[in-house]
Design an enzyme around this catalytic site. Sequence first.
Site, short mmCIF file in Angstrom:
data_model
loop_
_atom_site.label_atom_id
_atom_site.label_comp_id
_atom_site.label_asym_id
_atom_site.label_seq_id
_atom_site.Cartn_x
_atom_site.Cartn_y
_atom_site.Cartn_z
N LEU A 81 -11.07 0.23 -3.84
CA LEU A 81 -10.09 1.11 -3.22
C LEU A 81 -10.84 2.30 -2.64
O LEU A 81 -11.86 2.72 -3.18
CB LEU A 81 -9.08 1.61 -4.26
CG LEU A 81 -8.16 0.58 -4.93
CD1 LEU A 81 -7.25 1.27 -5.92
CD2 LEU A 81 -7.35 -0.19 -3.89
N ASP A 82 -10.32 2.85 -1.55
CA ASP A 82 -10.90 4.06 -1.01
C ASP A 82 -10.82 5.19 -2.04
O ASP A 82 -9.97 5.16 -2.95
CB ASP A 82 -10.15 4.49 0.25
CG ASP A 82 -10.26 3.47 1.37
OD1 ASP A 82 -11.24 2.72 1.39
OD2 ASP A 82 -9.35 3.43 2.22
N ARG A 83 -11.67 6.18 -1.89
CA ARG A 83 -11.73 7.28 -2.85
C ARG A 83 -10.34 7.88 -3.11
O ARG A 83 -9.98 8.15 -4.26
CB ARG A 83 -12.66 8.39 -2.32
CG ARG A 83 -12.79 9.59 -3.26
CD ARG A 83 -13.38 10.79 -2.54
NE ARG A 83 -14.77 10.60 -2.20
CZ ARG A 83 -15.80 11.04 -2.93
NH1 ARG A 83 -15.57 11.69 -4.06
NH2 ARG A 83 -17.03 10.83 -2.53
N THR A 116 -7.33 6.53 -2.32
CA THR A 116 -6.25 5.56 -2.58
C THR A 116 -6.15 5.37 -4.09
O THR A 116 -7.16 5.16 -4.75
CB THR A 116 -6.54 4.22 -1.89
OG1 THR A 116 -6.58 4.42 -0.47
CG2 THR A 116 -5.47 3.19 -2.23
N ARG A 144 -4.76 0.90 6.43
CA ARG A 144 -4.81 2.11 7.24
C ARG A 144 -4.95 1.77 8.72
O ARG A 144 -4.26 2.35 9.58
CB ARG A 144 -5.96 3.01 6.77
CG ARG A 144 -5.81 3.44 5.31
CD ARG A 144 -7.07 4.07 4.74
NE ARG A 144 -7.33 5.39 5.31
CZ ARG A 144 -8.38 6.13 4.97
NH1 ARG A 144 -9.27 5.67 4.09
NH2 ARG A 144 -8.54 7.33 5.51
#
Length: 310
Positions: free
Chosen positions: A137-139, A141, A244
């Site tokens: 996961l993105d930082r 998210t 996104r």
Amino acid sequence: MMHLTIQLDEGETELPAETYLIKRYGMSKSQWKRIKHNGSFRYNGARVNAKHTIVHTGDVLTFESERQKPPGAFPMIPESIPLDIRYEDDWLLAVNKPAGMLVHPLHHTPHGTLANGVLGYYKEKGLTHHFHSLHRLDRDTTGLVLIAKEPELQHMLTKNGIQKLFHRTYLAIACGKLPAREGWIDRPIGGVPWSIVEQRILPESEGGKPARTHYEVLAEATADGQPLSYVRLWLETGRTHQIRVHLVSLGCPLLGDDLYGTPSPLIGRQALHAAELTFCHPITKEDIRITAPPPEDFQRILSRFFPKVT
């Protein structure tokens, strides 16, 4: 040490251990070679020649997984970090990751990551597993990250690292109104030459990779004259920044996404949460469903603008 009980299909009486582990269990050939030669292989508790072993239903195979870090791997130091563990058994761990936390350490952020925390948790429990995340996961998210305790499980649930055999459901708040109440976004994604992070819609003929996202609009609202959409999304593929990029391609960037949209006073990050994981457990064959509620900053927006769905 892995302990695997053999379960052959109906009508089968025996199989070579190599065939069972690679074809049924999902072990890679390189993993099989390491296990075959590291001296840990046991058949019903006895040390045997792995290459010549024939298995039957009910037999138990025991073997040690490869535990050395690959050359050049960034060191991950165990750290005591509070974890919101949503599921755990002898093979898998699912953690609800907070915003602001990387999944893996980087040179500029070697501490405080999910990997550091999970290794710290293992150390506190006296476990010797390494960190094998099945996705990222993105930082900023939030939500569920599924982690294999052994590399074999990682291989089994990602089908040779290509097709993930688990399903991920996300909740998002997007700016704008999506073109339909429900639909597929089927647009390939690739990197941009001026950034190591940013992605874009890119034809496969130009290097884009296939990407498919299913969405369902749960509710719509207006904030300061701006339409908002509360959306549930399912990933069929797992490209970097897939949700996104796909949403911004529809003209509906995530609320608060300062890379593909604009910052928002309503939330200090992109409004995206990994809410659910479902899969068939590769060892027990049980159907597993793991959930995690959105964090407070996300819930606050739902309560204010989407009260009927909270």
